[in-house]
Design an enzyme around this catalytic site. Structure first.
Site, short mmCIF file in Angstrom:
data_model
loop_
_atom_site.label_atom_id
_atom_site.label_comp_id
_atom_site.label_asym_id
_atom_site.label_seq_id
_atom_site.Cartn_x
_atom_site.Cartn_y
_atom_site.Cartn_z
N SER A 1 -2.33 10.60 1.18
CA SER A 1 -3.47 10.09 1.81
C SER A 1 -3.63 10.29 3.34
O SER A 1 -4.79 9.94 3.78
CB SER A 1 -3.35 8.31 1.53
OG SER A 1 -2.42 7.90 2.28
N LYS B 1 -1.99 4.24 7.21
CA LYS B 1 -3.14 4.39 7.52
C LYS B 1 -3.72 4.45 8.75
O LYS B 1 -2.74 4.00 9.60
CB LYS B 1 -4.30 3.46 6.45
CG LYS B 1 -4.08 3.33 5.48
CD LYS B 1 -4.18 4.40 4.17
CE LYS B 1 -3.86 4.21 2.85
NZ LYS B 1 -3.70 5.43 2.35
#
Length: 186
Positions: free
Chosen positions: A39, A80
């Site tokens: 990700s 993230k």
């Protein structure tokens, strides 16, 4: 014999002090983490081993584009990038980030965008109101996070905003594998 026993005691004391310092550093200052999944590509790769600075957000709030590690659930931590800060309204339209209506460049995505076919977008359009919670602005003590691999990331678009008390720290350094050694920067 007494001299040998004294040397062993000194060695044991030294080892206990080193272990104590190590545990204090690991518990309160820095934490090793292994990246799990794609990700955050191309910034971070699956299997990258990195150091997370645990105390930085005791000194100041996260900045836009910090790479953070947070508790996504009781059993899973995610990595993230901070995109939206408290009090802001976030929109992505035609692969362009807007903060309070102003265009904001995301230089860490530029190379990836250049290599994509013209008909494809990296980030699907969304407004903050469309995310879980339906907020008009990001509330105090929360941030909006997205993965750099926008097409393959479970982030605020699915999870909702991240509370500051869920953030473990800021990713600082990739130390393994050696060919990926790097400081993580905005």
């Amino acid at each position: 014999m007494k001299k040998l026993k004294g040397e062993w005691l000194d060695l044991l004391k030294t080892l206990l002090i080193v272990l104590g310092v190590f545990l204090i550093i690991r518990t309160f200052l820095f934490l090793p983490i292994v990246v799990d999944g794609p990700s955050m590509k191309p910034t971070l790769h699956n299997g990258d081993q990195m150091v997370v600075n645990r105390f930085i957000y005791d000194i100041h709030e996260p900045d836009r584009f910090d790479v953070v590690v947070f508790h996504a659930s009781e059993k899973k931590d995610f990595i993230k990038r901070v995109i939206g800060l408290p009090g802001e309204h976030i929109t992505v339209k035609d692969d362009q980030l807007y903060v309070d209506g102003d265009e904001v460049e995301e230089p860490f995505l530029q190379e990836r965008k250049e290599h994509m076919p013209s008909y494809q977008t990296l980030t699907n359009d969304f407004d903050l109101e469309q995310l879980p919670g339906g907020y008009e602005t990001i509330p105090d003590n929360h941030v909006l996070v997205l993965g750099d691999n926008r097409n393959n990331s479970t982030d605020s678009r699915i999870l909702g905003l991240v509370s500051m008390d869920k953030i473990i720290g800021k990713a600082s350094l990739v130390y393994w594998p050696l060919d990926r050694f790097q400081l993580i920067h905005d």
